[in-house]
Scaffold this active site. Structure first.
Site, PDB file in Angstrom:
ATOM      1  N   SER A 249       0.840  -1.192   0.000  1.00  0.00           N
ATOM      2  CA  SER A 249       0.000   0.000   0.000  1.00  0.00           C
ATOM      3  C   SER A 249       0.884   1.253   0.000  1.00  0.00           C
ATOM      4  O   SER A 249       1.776   1.386  -0.835  1.00  0.00           O
ATOM      5  CB  SER A 249      -0.943  -0.050   1.209  1.00  0.00           C
ATOM      6  OG  SER A 249      -1.825   1.039   1.242  1.00  0.00           O
ATOM      7  N   LEU A 250       0.656   2.162   0.917  1.00  0.00           N
ATOM      8  CA  LEU A 250       1.510   3.346   1.038  1.00  0.00           C
ATOM      9  C   LEU A 250       2.970   2.946   1.187  1.00  0.00           C
ATOM     10  O   LEU A 250       3.867   3.582   0.616  1.00  0.00           O
ATOM     11  CB  LEU A 250       1.062   4.181   2.239  1.00  0.00           C
ATOM     12  CG  LEU A 250       1.975   5.336   2.678  1.00  0.00           C
ATOM     13  CD1 LEU A 250       2.098   6.383   1.580  1.00  0.00           C
ATOM     14  CD2 LEU A 250       1.460   5.958   3.974  1.00  0.00           C
TER      15      LEU A 250
END
Length: 306
Positions: A249-250
């Site tokens: 993700s991030l």
């Protein structure tokens, strides 16, 4: 969390393939969990293996020149001619199911402390005293660092966004979403009343003012800046090591941005596209910005979503 669900589905599936696989070409590396700021001896019982292969990457000849080029671009909107080295380094063999499985477990563990539900015991018990960003009062950038016993290869695993539901998400949730929106949002998080805005750059019509937004991204407290400082620390601690960066993700996007900055091999899992974020950060590249960042640095995206 999302990654735990994905990893839970992946583990039995990939393990079925790994049991009978025979991969004779690439080199096999044995890894151990390490503290990011202390070179400590690790228990051999915590070893687990990844397969590696040679990959090509581009690295700036001078990191100080890279920083100056970014500053010049941010302040004066001027490009600087940088010298780049094309290098061949040892990276993860992403065609090996066994390697992808172990990297997925490493990435999952970036969300957790050893002993927590969902932590994968990779070869034995893990004893972590000073992992990245897990101090009692820490509420931002988090992850873990792994290393081979001979320190030839070091892996930085970066945590992604923790779900920020009412009363949940953990202490990092607020800063996770703050960095998400600065790097990837096109409207400064002006979505509805449930969202917290991230800067004063909103200009109406679901748009941000570009220069204002870019100035907001140079704060030292933001995750990209923290990641670059951490990478410098790792290169100081392990000057002769190959450093890989992974994340979900991030965390995967941050891994990609750091990989572009330093020419390090990267594996990103379910990460948002980082090209716009790289432009906002004014990251120089050795090729045209019209080409994908993955053409200049060995970034592998697995299980990527739109």
């Amino acid at each position: 969390m999302l990654l735990s669900t994905v990893a839970g589905l992946l583990v039995p599936f990939l393990s079925w393939f790994c049991d009978g696989s025979r991969h004779t070409g690439p080199k096999t590396l044995s890894f151990q969990l390490r503290h990011y700021h202390a070179n400590l001896e690790a228990d051999p019982s915590t070893d687990y293996s990844l397969r590696s292969r040679a990959v090509k990457t581009h690295r700036p000849v001078s990191l100080s020149a890279l920083a100056e080029a970014r500053t010049r671009s941010i302040r004066f909107a001027q490009s600087a001619l940088l010298d780049w080295d094309e290098d061949e380094v040892l990276g993860p063999d992403v065609e090996s199911r066994e390697t992808l499985l172990e990297l997925a477990k490493m990435t999952n563990n970036a969300y957790l402390e050893p002993g927590e539900a969902g932590w994968y015991e990779l070869g034995g018990d893990w004893n972590v005293s000073y992992p990245v960003g897990w101090e009692p009062d820490a509420d931002g950038f988090r992850g873990h660092v792994f290393a081979t016993p001979d320190n030839s290869t070091v892996v930085l695993s970066i945590k992604g966004t923790s779900a920020g539901y009412v009363g949940g998400g953990g202490p990092t949730s607020k800063k996770d979403k703050f960095n998400d929106n600065l790097l990837f949002s096109c409207c400064c998080a002006r979505v509805d009343w449930t969202w917290t805005t991230v800067c004063d750059c909103y200009r109406g019509g679901w748009k941000c003012e570009q220069n204002c937004l870019e100035r907001s991204l140079v704060e030292e407290s933001l995750f990209y800046s923290i990641g670059t400082n951490l990478y410098y620390n790792l290169t100081y601690m392990y000057p002769e090591s190959n450093i890989w960066i992974i994340g979900h993700s991030l965390g995967g996007s941050l891994a990609s941005l750091l990989g572009v900055t330093f020419g390090a091999p990267v594996v990103a899992i379910e990460s948002p596209g980082e090209k716009m974020a790289a432009g906002r950060l004014h990251l120089p590249s050795p090729v045209s910005r019209h080409l994908a960042l993955r053409s200049i640095v060995p970034v592998s995206s697995e299980l990527r979503t739109a």
